[in-house]
Design an enzyme around this catalytic site. Sequence first.
Site, PDB file in Angstrom:
ATOM      1  N   ASN A  10     112.158  54.463   3.413  1.00 53.10           N
ATOM      2  CA  ASN A  10     111.320  55.396   2.651  1.00 53.10           C
ATOM      3  C   ASN A  10     112.197  56.006   1.559  1.00 53.10           C
ATOM      4  O   ASN A  10     113.017  56.873   1.842  1.00 53.10           O
ATOM      5  CB  ASN A  10     110.795  56.483   3.617  1.00 53.10           C
ATOM      6  CG  ASN A  10     110.026  57.575   2.882  1.00 53.10           C
ATOM      7  OD1 ASN A  10     109.718  57.438   1.702  1.00 53.10           O
ATOM      8  ND2 ASN A  10     109.719  58.650   3.592  1.00 53.10           N
ATOM      9  N   TRP A  11     112.013  55.511   0.346  1.00 51.33           N
ATOM     10  CA  TRP A  11     112.893  55.961  -0.740  1.00 51.33           C
ATOM     11  C   TRP A  11     112.512  57.344  -1.278  1.00 51.33           C
ATOM     12  O   TRP A  11     113.218  57.911  -2.099  1.00 51.33           O
ATOM     13  CB  TRP A  11     112.882  54.932  -1.884  1.00 51.33           C
ATOM     14  CG  TRP A  11     113.445  53.600  -1.527  1.00 51.33           C
ATOM     15  CD1 TRP A  11     113.963  53.203  -0.324  1.00 51.33           C
ATOM     16  CD2 TRP A  11     113.550  52.454  -2.387  1.00 51.33           C
ATOM     17  NE1 TRP A  11     114.387  51.898  -0.378  1.00 51.33           N
ATOM     18  CE2 TRP A  11     114.143  51.412  -1.631  1.00 51.33           C
ATOM     19  CE3 TRP A  11     113.204  52.198  -3.721  1.00 51.33           C
ATOM     20  CZ2 TRP A  11     114.392  50.144  -2.172  1.00 51.33           C
ATOM     21  CZ3 TRP A  11     113.445  50.944  -4.259  1.00 51.33           C
ATOM     22  CH2 TRP A  11     114.041  49.929  -3.485  1.00 51.33           C
ATOM     23  N   LYS A  12     111.355  57.819  -0.852  1.00 49.78           N
ATOM     24  CA  LYS A  12     110.876  59.141  -1.310  1.00 49.78           C
ATOM     25  C   LYS A  12     110.906  59.204  -2.839  1.00 49.78           C
ATOM     26  O   LYS A  12     110.645  58.201  -3.497  1.00 49.78           O
ATOM     27  CB  LYS A  12     111.689  60.266  -0.664  1.00 49.78           C
ATOM     28  CG  LYS A  12     111.783  60.114   0.845  1.00 49.78           C
ATOM     29  CD  LYS A  12     112.338  61.321   1.522  1.00 49.78           C
ATOM     30  CE  LYS A  12     112.503  61.018   3.006  1.00 49.78           C
ATOM     31  NZ  LYS A  12     112.869  62.199   3.772  1.00 49.78           N
ATOM     32  N   HIS A  96     103.323  61.513   6.594  1.00 53.49           N
ATOM     33  CA  HIS A  96     104.735  61.937   6.597  1.00 53.49           C
ATOM     34  C   HIS A  96     104.797  63.469   6.588  1.00 53.49           C
ATOM     35  O   HIS A  96     103.981  64.124   5.944  1.00 53.49           O
ATOM     36  CB  HIS A  96     105.458  61.359   5.372  1.00 53.49           C
ATOM     37  CG  HIS A  96     106.943  61.501   5.479  1.00 53.49           C
ATOM     38  ND1 HIS A  96     107.592  62.687   5.199  1.00 53.49           N
ATOM     39  CD2 HIS A  96     107.907  60.631   5.859  1.00 53.49           C
ATOM     40  CE1 HIS A  96     108.890  62.523   5.408  1.00 53.49           C
ATOM     41  NE2 HIS A  96     109.105  61.283   5.815  1.00 53.49           N
ATOM     42  N   GLU A  98     106.596  65.468   5.065  1.00 53.24           N
ATOM     43  CA  GLU A  98     106.705  66.098   3.740  1.00 53.24           C
ATOM     44  C   GLU A  98     105.331  66.212   3.082  1.00 53.24           C
ATOM     45  O   GLU A  98     105.046  67.165   2.368  1.00 53.24           O
ATOM     46  CB  GLU A  98     107.690  65.302   2.868  1.00 53.24           C
ATOM     47  CG  GLU A  98     109.126  65.555   3.319  1.00 53.24           C
ATOM     48  CD  GLU A  98     110.089  64.409   3.075  1.00 53.24           C
ATOM     49  OE1 GLU A  98     109.785  63.511   2.284  1.00 53.24           O
ATOM     50  OE2 GLU A  98     111.160  64.419   3.719  1.00 53.24           O
ATOM     51  N   GLU A 168     108.827  60.985  14.024  1.00 50.57           N
ATOM     52  CA  GLU A 168     109.862  61.611  13.202  1.00 50.57           C
ATOM     53  C   GLU A 168     109.915  63.106  13.503  1.00 50.57           C
ATOM     54  O   GLU A 168     109.109  63.879  12.956  1.00 50.57           O
ATOM     55  CB  GLU A 168     109.538  61.412  11.723  1.00 50.57           C
ATOM     56  CG  GLU A 168     109.424  59.969  11.299  1.00 50.57           C
ATOM     57  CD  GLU A 168     109.739  59.816   9.816  1.00 50.57           C
ATOM     58  OE1 GLU A 168     110.692  59.098   9.513  1.00 50.57           O
ATOM     59  OE2 GLU A 168     109.053  60.423   8.984  1.00 50.57           O
ATOM     60  N   GLY A 174     116.397  64.257   7.238  1.00 49.33           N
ATOM     61  CA  GLY A 174     117.256  64.646   6.129  1.00 49.33           C
ATOM     62  C   GLY A 174     118.242  65.751   6.476  1.00 49.33           C
ATOM     63  O   GLY A 174     118.863  66.338   5.599  1.00 49.33           O
ATOM     64  N   SER A 214     117.286  61.003  10.253  1.00 53.93           N
ATOM     65  CA  SER A 214     118.742  60.832  10.133  1.00 53.93           C
ATOM     66  C   SER A 214     119.263  59.626  10.899  1.00 53.93           C
ATOM     67  O   SER A 214     120.351  59.659  11.472  1.00 53.93           O
ATOM     68  CB  SER A 214     119.478  62.106  10.562  1.00 53.93           C
ATOM     69  OG  SER A 214     119.091  63.184   9.734  1.00 53.93           O
ATOM     70  N   GLY A 236     117.401  58.739   3.933  1.00 47.64           N
ATOM     71  CA  GLY A 236     118.685  58.740   3.232  1.00 47.64           C
ATOM     72  C   GLY A 236     119.449  57.428   3.293  1.00 47.64           C
ATOM     73  O   GLY A 236     119.917  56.918   2.268  1.00 47.64           O
TER      74      GLY A 236
END
Length: 255
Positions: A10-12, A96, A98, A168, A174, A214, A236
């Site tokens: 997931n490159w966000k 997600h 976020e 998650e 993160g 992470s 990440g």
Amino acid sequence: MSRKYFIAGNWKMNKTPEEGKKLASEIASVVSKDAAVDVVVCPSFIALDRVSQAIEGSAVKLGAQNFYPKTNGAYTGESSPEMLREVFAKYVILGHSERREYFGESDSFVNEKVRFSLENLLNPILCIGETLEEREANETLEVVKRQLLGGLEGVDTDGLSNVVVAYEPVWAIGTGKTATPEMAQEVHGSIRSLLTEKYGEAAAEKVRILYGGSMKPSNAPELLAQTDIDGGLIGGASLDSKSFCELIDAARTAS
Ligand code: PEP
């Protein structure tokens, strides 16, 4: 039951189209055509097309990070499943944390998207997970149950076969903090039990349940060795081809 491991990046909101093309090409050059692991990269909307071209002919598949659950129309700033399919996206990350936190996405909206993705031939990666406060209040399993069953409402066994679930824990995303393998397995095991209750054992055993939070090459082997951890949704560590390819290797070794 042996499930094929699944590693998704997931490159966000990272990587320009040009940077994404470079990263995707590096990954594609390492992932062989008949990969023993399902590998998916999820760039931003603007980079999808360029990344799609970069992975063409390889075993790497494309995923999007979101869509809007309508066919087309006056929805400024949004993209439809048809647009995603045209650039050969096969997966979409939904629910997600976020998006839940910054964009107010509720379980019922996530569910609308899950159903719309299945109707429109995109495989959802349904993300669920508790916050630190919820974990400290001993509410983890309750939250995960609400988000899982809420997200899957109206999804039948056929639909489930195209769903990937990602557990998650929000406090691990993160932050550099990872759930211990035992903590993660406890939740993954209860997700599998909930799926078994709703869909029966045969269907539940086929679902890939990813861990996200992470995950990196140093902690992946232990996590991937757990019975109900079938891969990772990586933030990440997916932004660098070396660490992402090491994670793919860890999944290959665990297979
Ligand atoms: C994520 O956001 O899906 C994620 C797991 O991020 P990270 O790996 O950076 O914790």
